[in-house]
Design an enzyme around this catalytic site. Structure first.
Site, PDB file in Angstrom:
ATOM      1  N   CYS A   1       0.802  -1.229   0.000  1.00  0.00           N
ATOM      2  CA  CYS A   1       0.000   0.000   0.000  1.00  0.00           C
ATOM      3  C   CYS A   1       0.832   1.275   0.000  1.00  0.00           C
ATOM      4  O   CYS A   1       0.299   2.354  -0.253  1.00  0.00           O
ATOM      5  CB  CYS A   1      -0.922   0.001   1.222  1.00  0.00           C
ATOM      6  SG  CYS A   1      -2.083  -1.378   1.257  1.00  0.00           S
TER       7      CYS A   1
ATOM      8  N   HIS B   1      12.377   1.331   5.339  1.00  0.00           N
ATOM      9  CA  HIS B   1      12.188  -0.090   5.032  1.00  0.00           C
ATOM     10  C   HIS B   1      12.737  -0.919   6.194  1.00  0.00           C
ATOM     11  O   HIS B   1      13.923  -0.866   6.497  1.00  0.00           O
ATOM     12  CB  HIS B   1      12.932  -0.440   3.734  1.00  0.00           C
ATOM     13  CG  HIS B   1      12.422  -1.675   3.059  1.00  0.00           C
ATOM     14  ND1 HIS B   1      12.200  -2.847   3.727  1.00  0.00           N
ATOM     15  CD2 HIS B   1      12.072  -1.916   1.762  1.00  0.00           C
ATOM     16  CE1 HIS B   1      11.760  -3.768   2.882  1.00  0.00           C
ATOM     17  NE2 HIS B   1      11.664  -3.219   1.683  1.00  0.00           N
TER      18      HIS B   1
ATOM     19  N   HIS C   1      -2.491  19.746   6.725  1.00  0.00           N
ATOM     20  CA  HIS C   1      -3.353  18.632   6.322  1.00  0.00           C
ATOM     21  C   HIS C   1      -2.587  17.312   6.409  1.00  0.00           C
ATOM     22  O   HIS C   1      -1.391  17.257   6.095  1.00  0.00           O
ATOM     23  CB  HIS C   1      -3.876  18.835   4.897  1.00  0.00           C
ATOM     24  CG  HIS C   1      -4.538  20.167   4.690  1.00  0.00           C
ATOM     25  ND1 HIS C   1      -5.789  20.455   5.169  1.00  0.00           N
ATOM     26  CD2 HIS C   1      -4.098  21.300   4.077  1.00  0.00           C
ATOM     27  CE1 HIS C   1      -6.106  21.697   4.853  1.00  0.00           C
ATOM     28  NE2 HIS C   1      -5.097  22.226   4.189  1.00  0.00           N
TER      29      HIS C   1
ATOM     30  N   HIS D   1      -2.814   6.813   5.363  1.00  0.00           N
ATOM     31  CA  HIS D   1      -3.285   5.623   4.663  1.00  0.00           C
ATOM     32  C   HIS D   1      -4.453   4.963   5.387  1.00  0.00           C
ATOM     33  O   HIS D   1      -4.439   4.794   6.608  1.00  0.00           O
ATOM     34  CB  HIS D   1      -2.127   4.639   4.510  1.00  0.00           C
ATOM     35  CG  HIS D   1      -2.556   3.295   4.008  1.00  0.00           C
ATOM     36  ND1 HIS D   1      -3.229   3.130   2.821  1.00  0.00           N
ATOM     37  CD2 HIS D   1      -2.418   2.058   4.537  1.00  0.00           C
ATOM     38  CE1 HIS D   1      -3.476   1.842   2.639  1.00  0.00           C
ATOM     39  NE2 HIS D   1      -3.010   1.178   3.662  1.00  0.00           N
TER      40      HIS D   1
ATOM     41  N   ASN E   1     -10.468   0.588   1.716  1.00  0.00           N
ATOM     42  CA  ASN E   1      -9.012   0.657   1.566  1.00  0.00           C
ATOM     43  C   ASN E   1      -8.676   0.446   0.091  1.00  0.00           C
ATOM     44  O   ASN E   1      -8.731  -0.670  -0.414  1.00  0.00           O
ATOM     45  CB  ASN E   1      -8.343  -0.410   2.431  1.00  0.00           C
ATOM     46  CG  ASN E   1      -6.824  -0.340   2.392  1.00  0.00           C
ATOM     47  OD1 ASN E   1      -6.249   0.347   1.550  1.00  0.00           O
ATOM     48  ND2 ASN E   1      -6.177  -1.038   3.294  1.00  0.00           N
TER      49      ASN E   1
END
Length: 466
Positions: free
Chosen positions: A195, A274, A359, A363, A396
């Site tokens: 995602c 990561h 703002h 996700h 989603n």
């Protein structure tokens, strides 16, 4: 010594000649000096302007989010349960679990499924998966080209991302074929990156725009629901069925100076984190087969802790670029103290990011993820509204969800010139990626056309019981 009159006249004449020559030489030296100086200045300017380390501004001209036009694709939670039961592949306990997940998911009654899954029996073949993705991708691009008035031939770079559907030819090739683009267009296709891949695509496009002057880059973010459907009874793999819905976004980036006058935003920062070196993070989202050979995406119990670790690392890098100095000092002092002493004794300091951004586009990983993000970042309900409403209305939509959220802010008339927007996404790997945008203009919602335009007056809604 006595000089004759002729010798004196001759001497004076020679003196005048020598003086004239000296004067002329001085002028030549001055001319050479100024020429050399000007040449040095021009050479310095040339080296500065042409040096490869000088970063070009990357402008976001505009973006478009896909909204299905076929009302038959709209799926209520009750209808989703009926479709799930009609397959005959799920046990009663799996159906009960699905119902409970839907009730707590934060998803509303108007999300979209692909046509192939709305049929009884459902059809999840490769051709249907290709049709689903083509409808989303081409639909978003067509709207974007219409909004920006950019000719398809002007696009020089294409970056697509879709985790679960990796067709041959690739999605980027599908776009080239559909629009009959030039043979020298640069195409890239990202898959399996989860995602957060949408912001990875933005960074890749940014890097390409640094070395290809006067170019447009088209970024496409989507997911394929057909390919991600799971028809087994493993609970950790049933959750994805409940959360993911049809969606996609097309984004047009440019490095042309002329586009700075009409672009909505420019890209200030991209930060990628990561945590794949840690096994618990790597395995927290994993596509695999269950004991009966059914393929799906499993979400482990480590997913929230993995997200927390990735978020902390991402924030640590991003904070120094965006936070006011006083907040940076507080954060650094806390970080040093926690490293010197026991971390359990000293609580981690959460910087006030509301001082850095107007703002937040977080996700739509699910209601639990949103609740945790609001708690960690200490955000108000108003700041969380775009994320919660997007999850409620569209579900989603994976990597494209942060664009539906930005579209929500625009449709509400909240984006003003000079505002800063933080897009943050999580994905398999485990990854946490951030993008920071600076608004170049005040967005007039009356002039905007996006998936919220016709129904923005209905939002926000109370999602406490969803």
């Amino acid at each position: 010594m006595v000089f004759t009159h002729e010798e004196i006249i001759t001497s004076i004449g020679n003196y005048k000649i020598h003086r004239k020559l000296l004067y002329n030489n001085n002028n030549i030296f001055k001319l050479l000096y100024w020429c050399g100086l000007i040449a040095s200045i021009l050479a310095t300017l040339y080296c500065y302007l042409m040096k490869p380390t000088r970063k070009k501004h990357v402008y976001l001209v505009d973006f478009a989010c896909y909204k299905p036009h076929n009302p038959a694709c709209m799926c209520t939670k009750e209808h989703f349960l009926k479709l799930t039961k009609s397959t005959g592949k799920y046990r009663d306990e799996s159906l009960d679990f699905t119902r409970k997940i839907l009730e707590r998911s934060g998803i509303g009654e108007k999300t979209y499924l692909p046509e192939c899954l709305m049929k009884t029996p459902s059809n999840t073949c490769l051709a249907e998966a290709r049709n689903e993705t083509e409808s989303v991708v081409i639909g978003a691009i067509d709207e974007l080209l219409l909004k920006t008035k950019v000719k398809k031939e002007e696009v020089g770079i294409i970056v697509t991302n879709c985790s679960l559907f990796n067709s041959i030819p690739s999605l980027s090739s599908m776009i080239v074929n559909h629009y009959k683009l030039s043979h020298n267009v640069l195409t890239y296709n990202l898959s399996g990156m989860g995602c957060s891949a949408g912001l990875i695509s933005i960074e890749l496009a940014k890097q390409l725009l640094q070395v290809h002057p006067n170019s447009y880059a088209l970024v496409i973010s989507t997911e394929n629901i057909n390919s991600g459907s799971y028809f087994g009874n493993n609970r950790s793999m049933l959750v994805s069925n409940c959360l993911f819905r049809v969606g996609g976004a097309a984004i047009l980036l440019s490095n042309r100076i002329s586009d700075s006058l009409r672009s909505k935003y420019y890209l200030k920062h991209i930060v990628r984190t990561h945590k794949g070196s840690q096994d618990n993070c790597y395995n927290s989202i994993l596509q695999k087969e269950d004991d009966n050979g059914d393929t799906g995406v499993a979400l482990s119990k480590d997913i929230m802790s993995s997200a927390g670790e990735a978020l902390n690392a991402n924030i640590s890098t991003l904070a120094k670029n965006v936070l006011p100095l006083i907040e940076q000092l507080k954060f650094l002092t806390n970080l040093v103290a926690r490293n010197l002493f026991k971390k359990k004794v000293i609580k981690a300091y959460a910087p006030n990011f509301m001082l850095a951004f107007e703002h937040f586009c977080i996700h739509t990983g699910g209601k639990a993820v949103q609740d945790q993000m609001q708690k960690v970042l200490k955000l108000s309900d108003w700041h969380m509204e775009p994320s919660r409403m997007t999850l409620y209305r569209y579900g989603n939509t994976s990597s494209s969800s942060v664009w539906y959220e930005l579209a929500y802010c625009e449709a509400k008339g909240r984006v003003k010139k000079g505002h800063r927007i933080w897009q943050i996404a999580f994905g398999s790997g485990f990854k946490c990626n951030s993008a920071v945008w600076y608004a170049l203009q005040t967005i007039d919602p009356v002039k905007e056309k996006n998936p919220w335009t016709d129904e923005i007056h209905e939002f926000p809604v109370n999602v406490t019981n969803h």
